[in-house]
Write a protein that holds these residues in place. Structure first.
Motif, PDB file in Angstrom:
ATOM      1  N   LYS A  66       7.892   9.478  -1.697  1.00 28.43           N
ATOM      2  CA  LYS A  66       7.572  10.893  -1.569  1.00 28.43           C
ATOM      3  C   LYS A  66       8.279  11.527  -0.371  1.00 28.43           C
ATOM      4  O   LYS A  66       8.543  12.728  -0.359  1.00 28.43           O
ATOM      5  CB  LYS A  66       6.060  11.086  -1.453  1.00 28.43           C
ATOM      6  N   VAL A  67       8.570  10.720   0.650  1.00 28.73           N
ATOM      7  CA  VAL A  67       9.218  11.244   1.849  1.00 28.73           C
ATOM      8  C   VAL A  67      10.263  10.249   2.331  1.00 28.73           C
ATOM      9  O   VAL A  67      10.280   9.094   1.920  1.00 28.73           O
ATOM     10  CB  VAL A  67       8.192  11.504   2.989  1.00 28.73           C
ATOM     11  N   GLU A  68      11.138  10.710   3.205  1.00 21.98           N
ATOM     12  CA  GLU A  68      12.116   9.855   3.870  1.00 21.98           C
ATOM     13  C   GLU A  68      11.877   9.918   5.371  1.00 21.98           C
ATOM     14  O   GLU A  68      11.529  10.975   5.902  1.00 21.98           O
ATOM     15  CB  GLU A  68      13.538  10.305   3.548  1.00 21.98           C
ATOM     16  N   PRO A  69      12.059   8.811   6.133  1.00 22.37           N
ATOM     17  CA  PRO A  69      12.370   7.475   5.618  1.00 22.37           C
ATOM     18  C   PRO A  69      11.179   6.862   4.891  1.00 22.37           C
ATOM     19  O   PRO A  69      10.066   7.349   5.013  1.00 22.37           O
ATOM     20  CB  PRO A  69      12.721   6.687   6.884  1.00 22.37           C
ATOM     21  N   THR A  70      11.432   5.803   4.122  1.00 23.01           N
ATOM     22  CA  THR A  70      10.395   5.176   3.315  1.00 23.01           C
ATOM     23  C   THR A  70       9.240   4.703   4.204  1.00 23.01           C
ATOM     24  O   THR A  70       9.451   3.911   5.128  1.00 23.01           O
ATOM     25  CB  THR A  70      10.967   3.975   2.540  1.00 23.01           C
ATOM     26  N   PRO A  71       8.009   5.174   3.930  1.00 22.03           N
ATOM     27  CA  PRO A  71       6.855   4.821   4.784  1.00 22.03           C
ATOM     28  C   PRO A  71       6.240   3.470   4.412  1.00 22.03           C
ATOM     29  O   PRO A  71       5.128   3.391   3.883  1.00 22.03           O
ATOM     30  CB  PRO A  71       5.879   5.976   4.525  1.00 22.03           C
ATOM     31  N   GLY A 113       4.922  -9.285   3.194  1.00 24.62           N
ATOM     32  CA  GLY A 113       5.899  -8.256   2.876  1.00 24.62           C
ATOM     33  C   GLY A 113       5.430  -6.871   3.252  1.00 24.62           C
ATOM     34  O   GLY A 113       4.624  -6.677   4.165  1.00 24.62           O
ATOM     35  N   GLN A 114       5.955  -5.887   2.504  1.00 18.59           N
ATOM     36  CA  GLN A 114       5.635  -4.491   2.752  1.00 18.59           C
ATOM     37  C   GLN A 114       5.379  -3.797   1.421  1.00 18.59           C
ATOM     38  O   GLN A 114       5.929  -4.181   0.382  1.00 18.59           O
ATOM     39  CB  GLN A 114       6.786  -3.794   3.476  1.00 18.59           C
ATOM     40  N   LYS A 115       4.576  -2.748   1.463  1.00 18.05           N
ATOM     41  CA  LYS A 115       4.245  -2.000   0.251  1.00 18.05           C
ATOM     42  C   LYS A 115       4.407  -0.517   0.520  1.00 18.05           C
ATOM     43  O   LYS A 115       4.224  -0.048   1.642  1.00 18.05           O
ATOM     44  CB  LYS A 115       2.814  -2.309  -0.194  1.00 18.05           C
ATOM     45  N   VAL A 116       4.774   0.230  -0.535  1.00 18.07           N
ATOM     46  CA  VAL A 116       4.900   1.674  -0.410  1.00 18.07           C
ATOM     47  C   VAL A 116       4.451   2.323  -1.711  1.00 18.07           C
ATOM     48  O   VAL A 116       4.593   1.749  -2.795  1.00 18.07           O
ATOM     49  CB  VAL A 116       6.362   2.080  -0.081  1.00 18.07           C
ATOM     50  N   GLU A 117       3.894   3.519  -1.600  1.00 16.86           N
ATOM     51  CA  GLU A 117       3.533   4.296  -2.783  1.00 16.86           C
ATOM     52  C   GLU A 117       4.802   4.854  -3.402  1.00 16.86           C
ATOM     53  O   GLU A 117       5.686   5.362  -2.697  1.00 16.86           O
ATOM     54  CB  GLU A 117       2.594   5.435  -2.396  1.00 16.86           C
ATOM     55  N   ILE A 118       4.919   4.750  -4.726  1.00 19.23           N
ATOM     56  CA  ILE A 118       6.098   5.280  -5.413  1.00 19.23           C
ATOM     57  C   ILE A 118       5.688   6.407  -6.344  1.00 19.23           C
ATOM     58  O   ILE A 118       4.546   6.495  -6.797  1.00 19.23           O
ATOM     59  CB  ILE A 118       6.860   4.191  -6.198  1.00 19.23           C
ATOM     60  N   LEU A 171       5.129  -0.268  -4.868  1.00 23.52           N
ATOM     61  CA  LEU A 171       6.194  -1.276  -4.883  1.00 23.52           C
ATOM     62  C   LEU A 171       5.981  -2.196  -3.689  1.00 23.52           C
ATOM     63  O   LEU A 171       5.794  -1.736  -2.560  1.00 23.52           O
ATOM     64  CB  LEU A 171       7.568  -0.616  -4.798  1.00 23.52           C
ATOM     65  N   TYR A 172       6.008  -3.504  -3.956  1.00 23.88           N
ATOM     66  CA  TYR A 172       5.912  -4.516  -2.894  1.00 23.88           C
ATOM     67  C   TYR A 172       7.266  -5.187  -2.746  1.00 23.88           C
ATOM     68  O   TYR A 172       7.898  -5.561  -3.742  1.00 23.88           O
ATOM     69  CB  TYR A 172       4.843  -5.549  -3.256  1.00 23.88           C
ATOM     70  N   VAL A 173       7.744  -5.346  -1.519  1.00 22.15           N
ATOM     71  CA  VAL A 173       8.981  -6.083  -1.258  1.00 22.15           C
ATOM     72  C   VAL A 173       8.722  -7.094  -0.149  1.00 22.15           C
ATOM     73  O   VAL A 173       7.937  -6.840   0.766  1.00 22.15           O
ATOM     74  CB  VAL A 173      10.154  -5.160  -0.867  1.00 22.15           C
ATOM     75  N   GLU A 174       9.383  -8.232  -0.256  1.00 15.20           N
ATOM     76  CA  GLU A 174       9.254  -9.287   0.751  1.00 15.20           C
ATOM     77  C   GLU A 174      10.632  -9.859   1.030  1.00 15.20           C
ATOM     78  O   GLU A 174      11.282 -10.389   0.126  1.00 15.20           O
ATOM     79  CB  GLU A 174       8.315 -10.384   0.260  1.00 15.20           C
TER      80      GLU A 174
END
Length: 679
Positions: free
Chosen positions: A222-227, A234-239, A270-273
């Motif tokens: 929704k915004v930059e940079p990715t929150p 890992g890390q997660k963000v709302e998409i 989205l989860y990334v590790e």
């Protein structure tokens, strides 16, 4: 009489229940084997292609076999490949026919069965032999087979990855934002819906897409940079498909480049590790970190193996061992056995559910050795921009028998020079180092460390690099952040206005640009918000002059222009913005824009008359305004009806029909608006 009848009946039952005996007809020496007549040519390499799968590859003919009896014969066409165990039946012919038409798919399937390839990178030209074996169709006959002589030819098969049927696509910097790229996908084991998982090397911005093209839903931040928020390892963000303002979603971006495990439901998060895979186990004396090959998009390591076992381990949750067969890897699988010796091991994680590994031949290589310069700390000064700095020297590199194509001198990710004549030294100028340092994100007047590396580039796109030498550089501000536009052609007239400026876009080369409505008049460019600095006037079409007496720069016709100047090269350009509409509601979809049918310079309007739009109240096809086929110049909707903003939201079309669309520019407020009317 009854006694005689009973004995006869028992004898008959005994004879009737006795197993049918198999017989042997003649000696195998007396059998006449088939003789191959027509086979693939051995003079050239036959390249098999997936798009030709149903086409005829070859027709093989032979003479009839003879087993000394009149019976139906079965012929099997069999292939083997040099260097591989086993064989594969290409096809079978029954009856009197002594020929077989082989399709590309049949031939390719047989070769993949023999080689057991599990990755496209393994595929190589094969030396193939085919034979025909004849069998008697009567199953009661034993040793009734005869095989023809072998016929040899060469072929290059193709490998088709077994992609998951339920998948999504990840497009971004890591693959050039290309559509229809099945090498960057996430897969799901469910028939539909997520979770979608997979491994992927990410490097910069990306989006998660439901279709292989941009025509579907495309998820970003929704915004930059990715929150990003920490979530376990890992890390997660709302998409979302839209940003916080209702426009198109922003690109997602990881904090650093690398291999990632990804997991998404393609609706909320989205989860990334980030993972670093290493070769671990009894087959190595110490863990060996795998490197990334950007060309093949695989991980690899050159390993001196001991006899033993190993796995590809990033952590306890991602520890890849043996899969269902040699060459396939599976998370949590048994350790892989290996013999001692130097091997290049390759791990391919591109296909979810079909992770593969293979050994490539180790290549003897000698990387360049960069000698550290005497001075590694430099304060760069603009007054010395054209001065030489200390020369860099390195040793010659080798990569097997391949020919060296060039040495590339790198500062961080910036190329300082490409040397194609085998030179092993390079002298940079102060301005070269300054340009590279600024491009790497350096701040003028602030010292920072930068890595200098020599890359040796060889044929077949192979490369090896030197160890890095660290230089501490303090760059200078090469170009000021903006210049001013003044003149009767500009919105501000001949009065300097801090809103009518060109902004520095090429920090390394002195390029400035901005978009303005320009009247059919004249203008100049100044280095200050007054006439006391350097004033750039007209030298010739496209060229500037710093002579104080130079004339004004003419504008041939009124229009909305991209105005660009380069104060280093003393050039300028005026590029009219040709506006179009683009989107799922338009004839060109999201692939190509439909340009305005009429432009009125006096009214400052662009009109699309009688344009056909596809609309639906349910799915709401959409469109936006875009100029010059470039998304840098796009306008969409806001909360104010009819108003347009840069990077605004998509404009919905709720019903099919023919429309008149007018886009207007207000030179005083420097804003766009639009109207849309259904005929």
């Amino acid at each position: 009489m009854k006694k005689i009848y009973s004995i006869f009946l028992l004898f008959a039952l005994f004879v009737g229940c006795k197993e049918e005996e198999k017989v042997k007809i003649g000696s195998s020496d007396s059998h006449v084997a088939p003789v191959l007549i027509e086979t693939p040519t051995a003079d050239t390499v036959s390249i098999l292609k997936e798009e030709d799968a149903d086409n005829v590859f070859t027709t093989v003919t032979w003479t009839a076999a003879d087993f000394g009896v009149s019976t139906e014969i079965i012929y099997s066409l069999v292939a083997t490949a040099e260097g591989f165990d086993g064989e594969s039946v290409i096809n079978t012919v029954t009856g009197s026919s002594t020929s077989s038409t082989v399709t590309v798919k049949e031939m390719n399937t047989a070769l993949i069965n023999i080689t057991k390839y599990v990755n496209e990178a393994q595929v190589d030209t094969l030396n193939i032999s085919i034979t025909v074996t004849a069998y008697m169709s009567n199953e009661t006959v034993v040793d009734a087979n005869a095989t023809s002589q072998a016929s040899s030819f060469r072929a290059l098969p193709y490998y088709t990855p077994q992609l998951p049927s339920n998948k999504i696509w990840v497009r971004g910097n890591h693959q050039g934002w290309s559509e229809n790229d099945d090498t960057t996908i996430l897969g799901s084991t469910e028939d539909s819906g997520g979770p979608y998982t997979g491994y992927m090397y990410l490097d910069g911005g990306f989006k998660v897409c439901e279709l292989p093209t941009w025509s579907g839903k495309n998820y970003g931040a929704k915004v930059e940079p990715t929150p990003w928020e920490t979530d376990g390892n890992g890390q997660k963000v709302e998409i979302s498909t839209s940003d916080a303002g209702g426009g198109d979603s922003k690109n997602l971006a990881t904090e650093e480049a690398g291999m990632y495990f990804m997991n998404t439901d393609l609706s909320t998060s989205l989860y990334v590790e980030k993972l670093v895979f290493k070769i671990e186990g009894s087959a190595v004396s110490a863990p060996v970190t795998m490197e990334w090959d950007p060309k093949e998009r695989v991980l690899f390591a050159n390993v001196d193996f001991l006899e033993g076992t190993y796995t590809f381990k990033a952590n306890d949750d991602h520890n890849l061992g043996m899969g269902s067969q040699a060459g396939l890897a599976s998370n949590g699988g048994e350790p892989i056995s290996v013999t001692a010796g130097n091997k290049v091991i390759v791990l391919d994680l591109k296909v979810p559910g079909n992770l593969s590994y293979f050994y490539a031949g180790a290549v003897s290589s000698t990387p360049p050795v960069l000698t550290a310069p005497t001075t590694t700390t430099l304060v760069l000064e603009k007054d010395n921009a054209d001065n030489d700095v200390e020369t860099l020297n390195w040793s010659a590199a080798e990569y097997g028998d391949e020919t060296l194509e060039s040495y590339v001198v790198m500062l961080g990710s910036q190329t300082l020079a490409t040397l194609t004549n085998g030179e092993t030294s390079y002298t940079a100028k102060v301005k070269d180092l300054n340009i590279a340092a600024l491009a790497e994100g350096g701040t003028p007047g602030t010292a920072a460390d930068y890595e200098v590396v020599i890359k040796a580039m060889f044929t077949n796109e192979n490369e090896i690099s030197s160890e890095a030498v660290v230089m501490n550089l303090t760059p200078y501000e090469a170009f000021q952040p903006k210049v001013w536009l003044v003149g009767s052609a500009t919105p501000a007239g001949w009065t300097h206005n801090d809103e009518v400026v060109l902004n520095l876009t090429g920090a390394n080369d002195g390029t400035y640009n901005n978009a303005f409505w320009m009247n059919a008049e004249e203008f100049k460019v100044t280095s200050q918000g007054d006439w006391n600095g350097t004033n750039y006037g007209y030298a010739s079409d496209g060229n500037l002059s710093t002579d104080g007496g130079a004339g004004n720069i003419p504008v041939a016709s009124a229009n909305h222009y991209i105005v660009e100047v380069n104060t280093e090269n003393l050039t300028y350009s005026l590029t009219p913005l040709e506006w179009g509409i683009i989107g799922s509601a338009t004839a060109g979809g999201w692939d190509s824009q439909t340009n305005a049918t009429t432009f009125d310079a006096t009214a400052m309007t662009w009109t699309w008359s009688g344009v056909t739009l596809t609309g639906s109240a349910e799915s709401s096809p959409e469109f936006k305004f875009r100029a010059n086929d470039n998304w840098s110049y796009n306008f969409g909707s806001t909360d104010t009806e009819g108003a347009l903003v840069h990077d605004g939201g998509n404009i919905p079309v709720t019903s099919d029909g023919t429309y008149d669309i007018v886009m207007s520019y207000d030179a005083e407020t420097r804003t766009f608006s639009y109207t849309i009317t259904k005929q």
